[in-house]
Design a protein around this motif. Structure first.
Motif, PDB file in Angstrom:
ATOM      1  N   ARG B 358       0.805  -1.226   0.000  1.00  0.00           N
ATOM      2  CA  ARG B 358       0.000   0.000   0.000  1.00  0.00           C
ATOM      3  C   ARG B 358       0.837   1.275   0.000  1.00  0.00           C
ATOM      4  O   ARG B 358       1.785   1.400   0.774  1.00  0.00           O
ATOM      5  CB  ARG B 358      -0.870   0.037   1.248  1.00  0.00           C
ATOM      6  CG  ARG B 358      -2.156  -0.671   1.062  1.00  0.00           C
ATOM      7  CD  ARG B 358      -3.040  -0.434   2.275  1.00  0.00           C
ATOM      8  NE  ARG B 358      -4.028  -1.485   2.281  1.00  0.00           N
ATOM      9  CZ  ARG B 358      -4.513  -2.044   3.367  1.00  0.00           C
ATOM     10  NH1 ARG B 358      -4.111  -1.637   4.553  1.00  0.00           N
ATOM     11  NH2 ARG B 358      -5.410  -2.985   3.290  1.00  0.00           N
ATOM     12  N   ILE B 359       0.423   2.186  -0.857  1.00  0.00           N
ATOM     13  CA  ILE B 359       1.035   3.518  -0.922  1.00  0.00           C
ATOM     14  C   ILE B 359      -0.011   4.499  -0.418  1.00  0.00           C
ATOM     15  O   ILE B 359      -1.169   4.460  -0.842  1.00  0.00           O
ATOM     16  CB  ILE B 359       1.457   3.835  -2.363  1.00  0.00           C
ATOM     17  CG1 ILE B 359       2.590   2.902  -2.777  1.00  0.00           C
ATOM     18  CG2 ILE B 359       1.859   5.305  -2.493  1.00  0.00           C
ATOM     19  CD1 ILE B 359       2.876   2.910  -4.261  1.00  0.00           C
ATOM     20  N   ASP B 360       0.386   5.362   0.510  1.00  0.00           N
ATOM     21  CA  ASP B 360      -0.611   6.253   1.119  1.00  0.00           C
ATOM     22  C   ASP B 360       0.074   7.517   1.625  1.00  0.00           C
ATOM     23  O   ASP B 360       1.279   7.723   1.408  1.00  0.00           O
ATOM     24  CB  ASP B 360      -1.345   5.511   2.256  1.00  0.00           C
ATOM     25  CG  ASP B 360      -2.754   6.048   2.485  1.00  0.00           C
ATOM     26  OD1 ASP B 360      -2.972   7.263   2.312  1.00  0.00           O
ATOM     27  OD2 ASP B 360      -3.638   5.241   2.841  1.00  0.00           O
ATOM     28  N   SER B 361      -0.696   8.318   2.342  1.00  0.00           N
ATOM     29  CA  SER B 361      -0.184   9.570   2.884  1.00  0.00           C
ATOM     30  C   SER B 361       0.962   9.318   3.844  1.00  0.00           C
ATOM     31  O   SER B 361       0.860   8.484   4.725  1.00  0.00           O
ATOM     32  CB  SER B 361      -1.276  10.296   3.671  1.00  0.00           C
ATOM     33  OG  SER B 361      -2.284  10.745   2.824  1.00  0.00           O
ATOM     34  N   MET B 362       2.029  10.062   3.671  1.00  0.00           N
ATOM     35  CA  MET B 362       3.066  10.142   4.686  1.00  0.00           C
ATOM     36  C   MET B 362       3.273  11.633   4.929  1.00  0.00           C
ATOM     37  O   MET B 362       3.182  12.432   3.994  1.00  0.00           O
ATOM     38  CB  MET B 362       4.343   9.465   4.179  1.00  0.00           C
ATOM     39  CG  MET B 362       5.526   9.546   5.124  1.00  0.00           C
ATOM     40  SD  MET B 362       6.857   8.444   4.538  1.00  0.00           S
ATOM     41  CE  MET B 362       8.290   9.338   5.131  1.00  0.00           C
TER      42      MET B 362
END
Lengths: 183, 711
Positions: B358-362
């Motif tokens: 998963r790629i998401d907000s950082m």
């Protein structure tokens, strides 16, 4: 299980505690899961973050890299025992000088790494007082309370919230007490 | 003691909004008495769940043999796709958004990406669970997958995301970029690359779940309590009323705990399957695949100006991976859309679907990596024009939002640049010399912008019989200081001493807020609580009830005006002449973010953002194993977070900015601002020091050395 569970006595925060542990139990898991002292935290379980730092005989040790059975009879201090160790008393809300300085300087945010930071800083004060050298100690081999000495000696305790400037300020304040020319 | 932040002493121990009050939960945190998720103790000892992750990328699960694992003394069960409780299909309902959709695991004989769990061992002790997990035999057949995203993909592989984080369109433009680019007399056309990054909160993602046959109670490390309730209800097909989520203390989030992850689903499945409480704490290693990460990026920036230093043309285009089945696109061009005036502006975001975790907000999604490219390019243009990079920025600061033409509610970038330059001594920087032994010295500047969001929130406050005020809301404190600033709001409004105020957070039984994320937490939850307190004060004066609820939502000021926080970074670096190692020697940031609710906690957040920026600029980068879509440096030795030694003395200037349009409380977000732009200031200082423009982040010695050799 019985042959796999040797008896181990840990002297934790001044109290002898006898345990029958799976010999694979780390000191960290023994403290958290068998002695009901969850204030010492598991950040990586690999000795890479410093969150699990406790004091054994006054020296800092990564409790995730130590097996509990290796420390039979040892005197261990965790965050729950720091105030008493600093002479501030046994009340749960009592704060030693370092703990009070951490609050005053906002030397943490989420607080997860804080137990380890405090234990590390406690040992650091003793290292400075003893004159233990570090890689940033000047060539005259005289250890002084400087920001660089503190940064170097706290570099094994990660803080992802980035409270580093405030950690230095808090530790410098306590280290500087009673020390001439502290900076 | 002279530099100890002091609370403004007020009569009777009162504390007002804006006072430098020490953290109210501080004493708990320094004595080990703040219970994080894995610290909670129940009457019944929980089973320990240990995850068996896939060691292939996208794959079919041919067999999971649990026989040897089940033979380990103390093992109670091993869950696989064959025996796990039934769940709703992953990603349903399709219109629910990524945080609320089903996060089903162990539901089918397939894995979507490296690290996806294929089994969960449940045992009486941690040691038994861990041993047994190593004995689960998994047979996988790898399936074709796309793992590497390089930015060189053919057009047909590039997709336009439905929107980018923050709800903005993927493509936005204003004026005629091509014409403005044609007209420009001086141009920069540069492509920048950033490696994938990981939030790496100090507390590993963890869950303790209990199930009584009807209600699921989940203690979980989470930034948004409501997102956990919805995701678990949707995954397990439960009524939302039958899911309670508790999260009083969270050991950092930085975006990675906005939604739930494998631990929450698996602990719940384990509790339902065994009727025992189950605790799952993810390993640090597995978090590098199962906690979300920031994708790598390739960004092309084109800037054009007239010879006399007026910015004419701005184009910012990015390509990043999007994890298949998980809709999130990072708004790299956010700062390009906000910062400077020009005649023609073009911004485009493209994604390549990849079979990655998963790629998401950082922290600082968009600006954190977007400003690395954009503010580097601004510096390149200033250099090409032979203009001072501060003066060039000042001459082009936007007067209205460049992309929409809307007026700003407030926009303090000019003052941030001026105040920061003054504090840093920018005009006298030559006096500091060009070298210190083998260290080549340089100075850099960059602007910071970050959109201000306000989210709907509710809060409740009541006056107890003993005269204490108790506030309840499902807001979280992930280290930001929520407990403290919310206590100040109650104490100030109800005219009570701070120690007569109790703020209870992190429980889905309390009124719902939007939680912590996107820097919207304090203004949203705080606004709701301020409204509740004002209502209660009115009621008490009128002899009415002793409990009141407050509610806040963004009003028309968020339609009519463009809302931003601003800042400016000034950095001195040393570049080792021989090894090309970069060290930050000094950093000064000036920031403007509305009303400062508590200077102590606000300063800490800005420091923290700056430290995060140092990591992103210099050391943090995930290296992909392109065969299976795994990150190879997946521990805290291989992925280098800034340590105490990597961070010099930092200086923060908080500019008191009055903004009456940003919400009831008058405050804007501060949790991400300190990060935005800092890395570009470092890169610009590296150029100043050694004359090499490094366009690949992080600026590790190999990258700097290669750039120096090529320049």
């Amino acid at each position: 299980m019985s042959d796999r569970a040797p008896k181990t006595t840990l002297v934790v925060n001044g109290r002898a505690r006898e345990l029958s542990l799976d010999p694979r139990t780390t000191l960290l898991d023994a403290l958290r899961d068998h002695l009901d002292l969850p204030g010492t935290h598991k950040g990586c379980d690999h000795g890479q973050c410093g969150a699990c730092t406790v004091l054994i005989g006054g020296e800092r040790v990564l409790s995730c890299l130590a097996l509990a059975v290796m420390h039979d009879g040892d005197e261990i201090t965790t965050v729950e025992g720091l105030a008493a160790r600093a002479g501030a008393g046994d009340a749960p809300e009592a704060l030693g000088a370092l703990q009070a300085a951490f609050v005053a300087h906002d030397a943490f945010q989420c607080g997860f790494c804080t137990s380890g930071q405090l234990c590390s800083a406690t040992a650091l004060l003793a290292e400075l007082a003893r004159g233990d050298l570090s890689v940033v100690t000047p060539d005259d081999d005289t250890v002084r309370v400087t920001g660089d000495e503190i940064r170097e000696r706290m570099a094994g305790n990660l803080c992802r919230c980035g409270a580093y400037p405030n950690l230095v300020a808090a530790i410098a304040e306590v280290a500087g007490q009673g020390e001439e020319g502290a900076s | 003691m002279s530099d100890t932040p002091q609370t403004t002493p007020r009569e009777g121990g009162r504390a007002a909004i804006g006072d430098a009050v020490p953290r109210v939960d501080g004493p708990k945190k320094v004595t080990g008495r703040a219970p994080y998720t894995a610290d909670h103790r129940l009457d019944e000892a929980p089973l320990i769940g240990w995850i068996v992750p896939s060691r292939a990328g996208r794959a079919r699960v041919d067999a999971v043999d649990t026989a040897r694992a089940l033979d380990v003394p103390g093992v109670v069960a091993v869950l696989t796709h064959r025996n796990a409780p039934k769940q709703a299909p992953r990603g349903t309902p399709s219109d629910a958004g990524r945080f609320s959709q089903s996060h089903a695991l162990l539901a089918a004989p397939e894995v979507a990406c490296y690290g996806e769990p294929v089994a969960l061992v449940l045992a009486e002790t941690l040691e038994a669970a861990r041993e047994a997990a190593g004995l689960v035999e998994v047979a996988l057949t790898p399936l074709p997958g796309r793992y590497a995203v390089t930015g060189d993909e053919p057009d047909e592989a590039l997709e336009v995301p439905d929107d980018v984080d923050g709800g903005m369109p993927a493509d936005m433009s204003h004026g005629d970029f091509d014409l403005a680019w044609e007209k420009a007399e001086v141009r920069v056309d540069a492509t920048y690359e950033t490696l994938a990054e990981h939030a790496s909160a100090m507390e590993p993602h963890a869950t303790l779940a209990t199930w009584d046959g009807e209600e699921l109670v989940v203690r979980v490390a989470i930034q948004i309590v409501g997102s956990a309730v919805e995701a678990l209800a949707n995954t397990l097909r439960l009524d939302k009323e039958k899911v309670r989520v508790i999260s009083p203390f969270i050991g950092g989030g930085f975006g990675s705990k906005l939604g739930i992850h494998d631990d929450a689903v698996l602990a719940s499945l384990g509790a339902i399957a065994t009727d025992r409480p189950v605790r799952v704490v993810q390993t640090r290693r597995d978090l590098f695949s199962s906690a979300p990460h920031r994708g790598c990026s390739t960004q092309r920036v084109r800037l054009g100006a007239s010879r006399d230093g007026r910015l004419l043309a701005v184009a910012h285009e990015s390509v990043m991976p999007m994890a298949r089945g998980y809709e999130f696109a990072e708004p790299c061009a956010a700062s390009a859309r906000a910062s400077y005036a020009c005649d023609g502006i073009l911004t485009r975001h493209r994604v390549v679907r990849a079979d990655l975790p998963r790629i998401d907000s950082m922290r600082g999604p968009g600006e954190a990596v977007g400003s690395l490219a954009f503010e580097s390019a601004v510096d390149e243009l200033a250099r090409a024009l032979e203009r001072d990079p501060v003066a060039f920025r000042l001459a082009n600061v936007a007067e209205t939002e460049p992309i929409s033409g809307k007026p700003f509610a407030s926009f303090d970038l000019r003052r941030c640049l001026e105040v920061g330059a003054e504090r840093y001594g920018w005009s006298r920087r030559a006096e500091r010399g060009r070298r210190d032994g083998r260290w080549l010295l340089g100075h850099g500047v960059a602007s910071a912008t970050r959109p201000n969001f306000l989210m709907e929130a509710k809060a409740r406050v009541r006056l107890e019989d003993d005269g204490r005020a108790v506030a309840e809301l499902d807001m979280t404190d992930i280290g930001t200081g929520s407990y403290t600033i919310l206590s100040q709001i109650v104490a100030d409004t109800l005219e009570l001493p701070l120690d007569r105020v109790e703020v209870r957070l992190g429980d889905s039984r309390y009124p719902q807020t939007a939680g912590s994320g996107g820097s919207f937490g304090a203004a949203s939850a705080g606004g709701a609580l301020l409204s509740a307190c004002r209502r209660l004060r009115g009621q008490l004066r009128a002899g009415g009830g002793r409990e009141a609820e407050g509610h806040i939502e963004p009003g028309e000021d968020f339609e009519k005006y463009a809302q931003y926080m601003t800042g400016a970074h000034f950095v001195e670096v040393g570049v080792d002449e021989v090894t090309s190692e970069v060290r930050v020697r000094r950093a000064v940031g000036a920031f403007s973010f509305g009303r400062v609710l508590n200077p102590t906690t606000a300063r800490s957040q800005l420091y923290g953002g700056m430290v995060f920026g140092i990591g992103g600029a210099l050391t943090e980068g995930l290296h992909l194993d392109e065969r299976v879509g795994a990150y190879m440096n997946r521990d805290l030795a291989g992925y280098h977070l800034p340590t105490e030694r990597d961070v010099p003395a930092l200086e923060v200037v908080m500019i008191g900015e009055r903004d009456d349009r940003c919400g009831l409380l008058g405050s804007k977000g501060v949790g991400e601002l300190g990060l935005c732009g800092l890395g570009a200031a470092i890169a610009n200082a590296v150029y100043d020091a050694c004359g090499a423009r490094v366009r690949r982040f992080p600026l590790t010695p190999d990258a700097v050395m290669a750039a120096r050799a090529a320049w």
